[in-house]
Design an enzyme around this catalytic site. Structure first.
Site: not given
Ligand code: DGL
Length: 270
Positions: A10-11, A73, A75, A152, A186, A188
């Site tokens: 993931d990012s 992820c 995205t 985050e 997403c 997150h």
């Protein structure tokens, strides 16, 4: 039977919501996780940049002998899954298809909400999957760019005034559209489930894309007869910046303390 590890990326930390679910479903599997914490967020990047980053993330993971790669992820899954599938001779699984399928399964009215990063919403990938399964579905899609930095920074709990305010502002449109199912597109966003659930109300089903993806990984590996026969799996974590921050926040994402190895990688060389 296949004892090789599963690679997950993931990012940043969001993909750990998928790892958590993979651990629950497949505790014997070894998981190698890469979080591109040096380049997060991905959600505001162009397609070209995302494909470049995704190729590097996969090239790093493939320095290990893996049996499958999970794109944890939304995205990257919505932007680069086809490219990564074509370029890599091993199964590459994303979050979009499984989350779309679960949303269609859960929705009674066909009014389905979708939230994700700007890049994810721009691709229309979730809508395509949803309407392929249910042509009369009405999808209301919305980018929520403030959610990733909130998560985050640990600002996602019930009672957090900022998280609640941002949620209300974004999601009023979903209430107005009368959705009965909301895809957290997403990885997150599941951290914000309580705040989002409180705002949307109990009648709206929330779809955790990382969880849906993990369930699909379990099914697919079983079908391929590629599950391990090991007694217990190992976890290896790699990030491209800030190991200390990762270890602290990863505990929150995983719901348990990260005692395993965490390594630093310069992913730009791959
Ligand atoms: N967790 C990621 C996703 O699922 C990306 C968040 C970001 O880096 O913008 O879309």
């Amino acid at each position: 039977m296949d004892r090789r590890p599963i690679g997950v990326f993931d990012s940043g930390l969001g993909g750990l919501t998928a790892v958590r679910e993979l651990e629950r479903l497949l505790p014997a599997e070894t998981i190698i996780y890469f979080g591109d914490t040096g380049r997060v967020p991905y959600g505001s990047r162009s397609r070209e940049t995302l494909i470049k980053y995704a190729r590097q993330d996969v090239a790093f993971l493939r320095t290990f002998d893996l049996k499958a790669i999970v794109i944890a992820c939304g995205t990257v899954s919505s932007t680069a899954l086809d490219v990564l599938e074509q370029e890599n001779p091993l199964p590459v699984l994303g979050v979009v298809k499984p989350a779309a399928a679960r949303a269609v399964e859960m929705s009674r009215s066909g009014r389905i909400g979708l939230i994700g990063t700007q890049a994810t919403i721009r691709t229309g990938a979730y809508e395509r999957e949803i309407t392929a399964l249910r042509p009369d579905a009405q999808v209301t899609a919305l980018a929520c760019p403030l959610f990733v930095p909130l998560v985050e920074n640990g600002r996602f709990r019930r009672g957090d005034a900022v998280a609640e305010l941002v949620t209300a502002e974004y999601l009023q449109a979903m209430k107005d559209a009368g959705v009965d199912t909301l895809v957290l597109g997403c990885t997150h966003y599941p951290l914000l489930s309580e705040v989002i659930g409180d705002f949307m109300g109990p009648q709206v089903a929330l779809i955790n894309s990382g969880e849906a993806c993990a369930a699909q990984v379990a099914v697919q590996l079983k079908e391929m007869d590629a599950l391990t026969d090991a007694a217990a799996g190992k976890r290896l974590y790699y990030v491209s910046d800030n190991i200390a921050d990762f270890s602290r926040l990863a505990d929150i994402f995983l719901g348990e303390s990260v005692k395993s190895h965490v390594g630093l990688v310069d992913v730009t060389v791959y």
